[in-house]
Write a protein that holds these residues in place. Structure first.
Motif, PDB file in Angstrom:
ATOM      1  N   ARG A   1      23.584   5.751   3.055  1.00  0.00           N
ATOM      2  CA  ARG A   1      24.908   5.252   2.660  1.00  0.00           C
ATOM      3  C   ARG A   1      25.976   6.344   2.857  1.00  0.00           C
ATOM      4  O   ARG A   1      27.105   6.057   3.234  1.00  0.00           O
ATOM      5  CB  ARG A   1      24.872   4.801   1.198  1.00  0.00           C
ATOM      6  N   THR A   2      25.624   7.581   2.605  1.00  0.00           N
ATOM      7  CA  THR A   2      26.586   8.679   2.788  1.00  0.00           C
ATOM      8  C   THR A   2      26.865   8.910   4.265  1.00  0.00           C
ATOM      9  O   THR A   2      28.013   9.133   4.673  1.00  0.00           O
ATOM     10  CB  THR A   2      26.039   9.958   2.147  1.00  0.00           C
ATOM     11  N   ARG A   3      25.809   8.839   5.120  1.00  0.00           N
ATOM     12  CA  ARG A   3      26.012   9.069   6.545  1.00  0.00           C
ATOM     13  C   ARG A   3      26.801   7.935   7.198  1.00  0.00           C
ATOM     14  O   ARG A   3      27.559   8.155   8.151  1.00  0.00           O
ATOM     15  CB  ARG A   3      24.654   9.205   7.241  1.00  0.00           C
ATOM     16  N   SER A   4      26.625   6.712   6.708  1.00  0.00           N
ATOM     17  CA  SER A   4      27.311   5.573   7.343  1.00  0.00           C
ATOM     18  C   SER A   4      28.821   5.704   7.238  1.00  0.00           C
ATOM     19  O   SER A   4      29.557   5.255   8.116  1.00  0.00           O
ATOM     20  CB  SER A   4      26.836   4.267   6.710  1.00  0.00           C
ATOM     21  N   THR A   5      29.293   6.276   6.164  1.00  0.00           N
ATOM     22  CA  THR A   5      30.746   6.464   5.999  1.00  0.00           C
ATOM     23  C   THR A   5      31.204   7.848   6.437  1.00  0.00           C
ATOM     24  O   THR A   5      32.405   8.128   6.413  1.00  0.00           O
ATOM     25  CB  THR A   5      31.133   6.268   4.522  1.00  0.00           C
ATOM     26  N   ARG A   6      30.228   8.698   6.811  1.00  0.00           N
ATOM     27  CA  ARG A   6      30.547  10.075   7.200  1.00  0.00           C
ATOM     28  C   ARG A   6      31.436  10.748   6.149  1.00  0.00           C
ATOM     29  O   ARG A   6      32.415  11.407   6.455  1.00  0.00           O
ATOM     30  CB  ARG A   6      31.210  10.133   8.568  1.00  0.00           C
ATOM     31  N   ARG A   7      31.073  10.519   4.882  1.00  0.00           N
ATOM     32  CA  ARG A   7      31.877  11.050   3.784  1.00  0.00           C
ATOM     33  C   ARG A   7      31.979  12.574   3.858  1.00  0.00           C
ATOM     34  O   ARG A   7      33.029  13.156   3.566  1.00  0.00           O
ATOM     35  CB  ARG A   7      31.264  10.628   2.447  1.00  0.00           C
ATOM     36  N   TYR A   8      30.874  13.225   4.226  1.00  0.00           N
ATOM     37  CA  TYR A   8      30.878  14.678   4.283  1.00  0.00           C
ATOM     38  C   TYR A   8      30.660  15.180   5.706  1.00  0.00           C
ATOM     39  O   TYR A   8      30.117  16.271   5.908  1.00  0.00           O
ATOM     40  CB  TYR A   8      29.807  15.242   3.349  1.00  0.00           C
ATOM     41  N   ALA A   9      31.100  14.385   6.687  1.00  0.00           N
ATOM     42  CA  ALA A   9      31.012  14.753   8.106  1.00  0.00           C
ATOM     43  C   ALA A   9      29.557  15.120   8.448  1.00  0.00           C
ATOM     44  O   ALA A   9      28.640  14.368   8.147  1.00  0.00           O
ATOM     45  CB  ALA A   9      31.984  15.879   8.414  1.00  0.00           C
ATOM     46  N   ASP A  10      29.385  16.287   9.048  1.00  0.00           N
ATOM     47  CA  ASP A  10      28.040  16.703   9.456  1.00  0.00           C
ATOM     48  C   ASP A  10      27.471  17.777   8.533  1.00  0.00           C
ATOM     49  O   ASP A  10      26.514  18.474   8.887  1.00  0.00           O
ATOM     50  CB  ASP A  10      28.080  17.252  10.889  1.00  0.00           C
ATOM     51  N   ARG A  11      28.044  17.931   7.351  1.00  0.00           N
ATOM     52  CA  ARG A  11      27.580  18.977   6.433  1.00  0.00           C
ATOM     53  C   ARG A  11      26.190  18.613   5.901  1.00  0.00           C
ATOM     54  O   ARG A  11      25.917  17.452   5.558  1.00  0.00           O
ATOM     55  CB  ARG A  11      28.561  19.158   5.277  1.00  0.00           C
ATOM     56  N   VAL A  12      25.339  19.617   5.809  1.00  0.00           N
ATOM     57  CA  VAL A  12      23.977  19.417   5.303  1.00  0.00           C
ATOM     58  C   VAL A  12      24.028  19.357   3.782  1.00  0.00           C
ATOM     59  O   VAL A  12      24.589  20.249   3.125  1.00  0.00           O
ATOM     60  CB  VAL A  12      23.049  20.558   5.772  1.00  0.00           C
TER      61      VAL A  12
ATOM     62  N   ALA B   1      23.475  17.729  -4.761  1.00  0.00           N
ATOM     63  CA  ALA B   1      23.201  16.477  -5.456  1.00  0.00           C
ATOM     64  C   ALA B   1      22.585  16.776  -6.812  1.00  0.00           C
ATOM     65  O   ALA B   1      21.736  17.667  -6.948  1.00  0.00           O
ATOM     66  CB  ALA B   1      22.262  15.604  -4.633  1.00  0.00           C
ATOM     67  N   THR B   2      23.020  16.014  -7.813  1.00  0.00           N
ATOM     68  CA  THR B   2      22.459  16.182  -9.155  1.00  0.00           C
ATOM     69  C   THR B   2      21.236  15.307  -9.371  1.00  0.00           C
ATOM     70  O   THR B   2      20.585  15.421 -10.409  1.00  0.00           O
ATOM     71  CB  THR B   2      23.527  15.839 -10.207  1.00  0.00           C
ATOM     72  N   ARG B   3      20.928  14.420  -8.432  1.00  0.00           N
ATOM     73  CA  ARG B   3      19.707  13.600  -8.476  1.00  0.00           C
ATOM     74  C   ARG B   3      19.025  13.677  -7.107  1.00  0.00           C
ATOM     75  O   ARG B   3      19.654  14.057  -6.118  1.00  0.00           O
ATOM     76  CB  ARG B   3      20.038  12.155  -8.849  1.00  0.00           C
ATOM     77  N   PRO B   4      17.764  13.290  -7.046  1.00  0.00           N
ATOM     78  CA  PRO B   4      17.057  13.388  -5.761  1.00  0.00           C
ATOM     79  C   PRO B   4      17.766  12.603  -4.666  1.00  0.00           C
ATOM     80  O   PRO B   4      18.263  11.491  -4.882  1.00  0.00           O
ATOM     81  CB  PRO B   4      15.675  12.808  -6.081  1.00  0.00           C
ATOM     82  N   LEU B   5      17.831  13.175  -3.480  1.00  0.00           N
ATOM     83  CA  LEU B   5      18.489  12.547  -2.329  1.00  0.00           C
ATOM     84  C   LEU B   5      17.472  11.618  -1.646  1.00  0.00           C
ATOM     85  O   LEU B   5      16.706  12.023  -0.770  1.00  0.00           O
ATOM     86  CB  LEU B   5      18.994  13.608  -1.349  1.00  0.00           C
ATOM     87  N   THR B   6      17.490  10.361  -2.071  1.00  0.00           N
ATOM     88  CA  THR B   6      16.597   9.380  -1.459  1.00  0.00           C
ATOM     89  C   THR B   6      17.132   8.980  -0.084  1.00  0.00           C
ATOM     90  O   THR B   6      18.324   9.153   0.210  1.00  0.00           O
ATOM     91  CB  THR B   6      16.488   8.144  -2.356  1.00  0.00           C
ATOM     92  N   PRO B   7      16.272   8.438   0.793  1.00  0.00           N
ATOM     93  CA  PRO B   7      16.748   8.004   2.121  1.00  0.00           C
ATOM     94  C   PRO B   7      17.864   6.975   2.034  1.00  0.00           C
ATOM     95  O   PRO B   7      18.792   6.992   2.854  1.00  0.00           O
ATOM     96  CB  PRO B   7      15.485   7.429   2.761  1.00  0.00           C
ATOM     97  N   GLU B   8      17.802   6.077   1.044  1.00  0.00           N
ATOM     98  CA  GLU B   8      18.861   5.065   0.926  1.00  0.00           C
ATOM     99  C   GLU B   8      20.205   5.724   0.614  1.00  0.00           C
ATOM    100  O   GLU B   8      21.242   5.369   1.201  1.00  0.00           O
ATOM    101  CB  GLU B   8      18.496   4.054  -0.169  1.00  0.00           C
TER     102      GLU B   8
END
Length: 617
Positions: free
Chosen positions: A240-251, A229-236
């Motif tokens: 949003r990324t986890r809800s769509t599983r855009r990157y599956a289970d990748r950390v 991420a180029t900006r801080p990974l806030t909980p929000e």
């Protein structure tokens, strides 16, 4: 009481060494100040050049992504109209329909070079997929959580970039609803792999990254930056990324970067890497349709190096200028010493030049005489060659005269018979029949006139200038000239001539074709299968014509000598051996080539290559 001496009001004069030291310090400070200002200007100019190159790279990267994405923009909607999917959604448990849909999706994916194509029902369950026969098949998996599925149902189409939860392969997904009886019954999805574009960016010397709406890198020329991420990974943002599983289970992690401002006010990133930190100029452009941001990272180290190099070069040039001034002053003293020596040398050189000029004038007069002699000889050779060409044509006409008299006598006799019949028919009042006879007489006269015209043109001395000549017309004229031999020998002449025009002399081209076809006729006279094939085709800027016969061919030891003057394989009295030699020289005058070979199936094949005309016929 004695008074103490009053302190002197006079200050000691500064020494000359102290003055030079002060002047040296001031000069050093001035040089450092000017160098710093020059470095800043050079650095800004180098950054401006890097920014300009980076802008071009950014535009190319955005154009490549847009072009790749738009290739498949309308395909899902078109494929969704296929009746195979309608039948599948009406009876999803029918094994035959599922197999038909699977095979069609596999063939279509291979044709479109798509990663995967699959069909889901309204619950998001995959019914058929192009990878049905692969270990990681999508069949049976549910993708209802993907935005491309929900948007296709609600908005009519869906677009989404993500990491495949089953295949763990990145791809861009296109979704379109499948209508059955005017109602949405499922969703068809096409997955496109963008790895080829990412590979194409690598090795260009510029880093390119593409970020999603959450500023997470999913395409990068630097593999270590992917999924950073180029900006801080806030909980929000993480939610949003986890809800769509855009990157599956990748950390996901944040890139170790610091945002800076350059000397020209432009944005800079300092990224810490295992080998150290690097500073990059950042250029970005939004892609609204895909909701992406394309960013180009240009390493600023070359700009600093370029500025330092130019500054050092400027200092070197300044030092060289001072050194050059010193050298000039020294050389001026030596120049005066050399003037006398140069005057004497100049006088001696002038004397040598005069002597050499007289020698060259004598040699030039001798060369002029030799050139005039060779020019006259060349003109005589050309005249002799032209006479030989004309003699060859007249000899050919002489050989054809007996048969041509037969060609003229036949239509003359027929015309006489038709004329006598017409006279009788007129006397009997049968005017229409008489008109028919007269029309036949006119046709016979026209045929004799065409034949006479071709023979007259063939016998005339040709003009040396080149023009645009139609190959079909030239071959037709040659057929009129040698047609009597073809008919007399019952030779099958097969033609394959496209409408090509070449740059040549019309009469001389006819002479070349007459010579080659005459040799082919002589070659097939003693064979059972008498066939000559004449073909032409365009190849690059030339027209290639081949004339093949069914004769015995040319002896291998004679192929290299067949174009020599006065060389003939015919019997005594059957030729002068000039036809092919004259043809060879004529073709080379046209700027073409003439060659011969023996065909594997038998017979000889002459290949004539001529430049194409400037304009199509």
């Amino acid at each position: 009481m004695t008074q103490a001496p009053a302190p002197s009001l006079m200050r000691p004069a500064p020494s000359r060494t102290g003055i030079w030291a002060v002047l040296g310090v001031l000069a050093a400070m001035l040089v450092l100040g000017l160098g710093s200002l020059a470095y800043q200007r050079l650095h800004r100019a180098a950054l401006a050049e890097l920014t300009e190159r980076g802008t071009s790279t950014l535009n190319l990267a955005v154009a490549a992504l847009n072009g790749q994405l738009r290739r498949f923009d309308r395909l899902p909607g078109l494929l969704a109209q296929n009746p195979i999917f309608h039948d599948l959604l009406r009876a999803p448990v029918n094994a035959g329909r599922v197999q038909a849909a699977n095979l069609y999706l596999r063939d279509t994916a291979r044709l479109l070079q798509a990663t995967d194509i699959y069909v889901m029902d309204l619950d998001g369950d995959t019914l058929a997929a192009s990878n049905f026969d692969q270990p990681l098949s999508f069949i049976g998996h549910n993708f209802a959580y993907r935005p491309y599925f929900t948007e296709a149902l609600s908005q009519g189409d869906g677009r989404f970039y993500a990491l495949g939860t089953t295949s763990l392969v990145r791809g861009y997904y296109y979704g379109a609803p499948v209508y059955v009886d005017d109602e949405i019954a499922g969703v068809l999805v096409i997955k496109l792999d963008l790895d080829a574009i990412e590979q194409g960016w690598r090795g260009s010397g510029t880093e390119v990254i593409v970020t999603d709406p959450e500023d997470i890198v999913f395409m990068s020329t630097e593999p270590d930056w992917t999924f950073g991420a180029t900006r801080p990974l806030t909980p929000e943002r993480l939610e949003r990324t986890r809800s769509t599983r855009r990157y599956a289970d990748r950390v996901l992690s944040e890139l170790p970067l610091t945002r800076l401002s350059g000397p020209d006010g432009g944005a800079l990133w300092r990224i810490t890497q295992p080998g150290g930190s690097a500073e990059y100029r950042i250029l970005s452009e939004r892609m609204p349709e895909a909701d992406w941001t394309v960013q180009v990272l240009i390493n600023t180290l070359p700009a600093r190096q370029q500025a330092l190099t130019r500054l050092a070069l400027a200092g070197l040039l300044a030092g060289l200028a001072v050194l050059a001034a010193v050298i000039v002053l020294q050389r001026r003293a030596r120049l005066r010493e050399r003037m006398a020596l140069q005057a004497e040398a100049r006088a001696q050189l002038e004397r040598r030049v005069e002597e050499r000029t007289r020698e060259l004038a004598s040699v030039n007069r001798q060369l002029a005489g030799e050139v005039a002699e060779r020019t006259a000889t060349e003109a005589q050779l050309r005249a002799t060659q032209a006479d030989l060409v004309q003699a060859g044509k007249l000899a050919a006409l002489g050989q054809m005269s007996a048969a041509l008299s037969h060609e003229f006598n036949q239509p003359l006799g027929a015309a006489r018979n038709f004329a006598e019949n017409a006279q009788l028919l007129i006397e009997r009042g049968r005017i229409e029949d008489a008109k028919s006879n007269i029309e036949r007489i006119l046709a016979l006269i026209g045929r004799m006139g065409d034949l006479s015209k071709h023979l007259r043109n063939f016998a005339r001395k040709p003009n040396a200038q080149l023009s645009d000549v139609s190959l079909p017309e030239a071959v037709a004229a040659v057929q009129e000239i040698i047609g009597w031999r073809l008919r007399a020998q019952r030779i099958d002449l097969q033609l394959d001539l496209p409408p090509l025009s070449v740059r040549a002399g019309p009469v001389r081209l006819q002479q070349v074709l007459v010579n080659i076809l005459s040799n082919a006729i002589d070659a097939v006279e003693s064979t059972d299968q008498r066939r000559i094939t004449l073909r032409a085709r365009a190849q690059g800027g030339t027209a290639v014509m081949t004339i093949a016969d069914s004769g015995p061919g040319v002896a291998p030891q004679l192929v290299e000598r067949i174009f020599d003057p006065f060389f003939s394989t015919k019997g005594v009295g059957k030729g002068l051996g000039l036809g092919l030699s004259i043809s060879y020289n004529i073709v080379h005058d046209f700027g073409g080539t003439l060659s011969v070979r023996n065909r594997p199936e038998g017979g000889a094949e002459f290949t004539l290559t001529l430049p194409l005309a400037h304009e199509a016929p």
